[in-house]
Design an enzyme around this catalytic site. Structure first.
Site, PDB file in Angstrom:
ATOM      1  N   LEU A   1       0.858  -1.174   0.000  1.00  0.00           N
ATOM      2  CA  LEU A   1       0.000   0.000   0.000  1.00  0.00           C
ATOM      3  C   LEU A   1       0.896   1.228   0.000  1.00  0.00           C
ATOM      4  CD1 LEU A   1      -2.642  -1.009   2.711  1.00  0.00           C
ATOM      5  CD2 LEU A   1      -3.111  -0.665   0.275  1.00  0.00           C
ATOM      6  N   ASP A   2       0.512   2.259  -0.732  1.00  0.00           N
ATOM      7  CA  ASP A   2       1.268   3.508  -0.745  1.00  0.00           C
ATOM      8  C   ASP A   2       1.291   4.115   0.663  1.00  0.00           C
ATOM      9  OD1 ASP A   2       1.630   3.329  -3.508  1.00  0.00           O
ATOM     10  OD2 ASP A   2      -0.260   4.361  -3.907  1.00  0.00           O
TER      11      ASP A   2
END
Length: 307
Positions: A31-32
């Protein structure tokens, strides 16, 4: 784990690894830093089955900010364009676009700020250096996409999609169709495969279980509580059919040999359970693939030699 905002997936992973004092750990889909939500973490032998979760469908909720485009298609990027938001936007109009343009199998071009690699380098590293490369469109499947809220210059979406889907690309493309541009303001992953949001826990909740300056006896109690939180090693492949082997079959499998089984289609993946080496208890052996009516070992928890 429910990843908090502002840190990388690897940073979150390393914190969990240290809490569990695990020699080996891995996550199943980054996930960013801006994004929050479900980050399944595999420890020890369970890392062998992480690919199965990487290939799973995912569910997200996101807030799109209309009228502003950024170079990364999310709020962490630099603003590259601003336009007025159309005044005639309605929920029905947006929903019609979502169903016609972003439902079923679609093609999307991943962002240059994605983790996809070009000649061994992640695209986001090239993008930060100002290097642009051609990113080819890829097919993904949107199982379900729906508008959940419309507020002036913001819209909330829920997306249930196949692996490899970039929510930033959906928001960017939607902004282009609306004529005003858009970027991701908030992104939260709810589900990964069979793992659902109600099973998540935060890093803070995990840290609370590990106070400092504890005695050896207290540490044993803490470890017991930490272990209770762990799902079994087969949780990542729990959707696969299971076969239970007898003593002879277990020995053959754990020595890397195939065993006969004509009950499943060619190419199927099967969870294997067999007898323990030192007791009659059942244990998870790993995953096999059906090849010519035989169960051929594909990923095993450990081999006889490892014992």
């Amino acid at each position: 784990m429910n990843k908090p905002p502002g840190i990388s997936s690897n940073s979150a992973l390393q914190q969990v690894r240290r809490i569990y004092d695990a020699a080996k750990a891995g996550h199943t889909g980054a996930l960013d830093p801006l994004a929050t939500g479900m980050l399944p973490i595999c420890l020890g032998e369970a890392t062998k089955f992480s690919q199965h979760l990487l290939d799973s469908d995912k569910r997200y909720i996101t807030t799109a900010k209309l009228g502003v485009r950024t170079d990364s298609s999310d709020a962490d990027g630099a603003v590259v364009e601003e336009k007025p938001v159309p005044t005639d936007l309605t929920e029905d109009k947006i929903d019609a676009i979502l169903q016609s343009e972003f439902s079923g199998e679609i093609e999307q071009v991943p962002s240059m700020f994605s983790a996809l690699k070009h000649q061994g380098q992640p695209l986001y590293k090239l993008a930060r250096k100002g290097i642009q490369v051609e990113v080819k469109p890829r097919k993904v499947t949107i199982h379900e996409i729906k508008l959940t809220a419309l507020r002036d210059d913001e819209i909330d979406l829920e997306v249930y999609c196949s692996k490899g889907t970039y929510i930033r690309s959906i928001v960017e493309d939607l902004g282009h169709i609306l004529g005003c541009g858009a970027h991701v303001k908030m992104l939260h992953r709810l589900d990964v495969g069979a793992f659902t949001a109600d099973r998540m826990m935060s890093l803070d909740e995990l840290r609370e279980l590990v106070p400092e300056n504890t005695t050896e006896e207290q540490q044993k109690g803490i470890q017991i509580e930490l272990d209770k939180l762990l799902l079994p090693a087969w949780a990542a492949v729990d959707d696969l059919p299971a076969v239970r082997l007898n003593d002879q079959q277990t020995s053959l499998i754990m020595h890397g040999q195939a065993v006969a089984n004509a009950n499943y289609a060619e190419g199927s993946l099967i969870r294997l359970f067999g007898t323990s080496l030192d007791s009659d208890a059942e244990r998870f052996l790993g995953v096999a693939e059906v090849v010519e009516q035989q169960l051929k070992p594909k990923r095993l928890i450990c081999t006889e030699a490892d014992q």
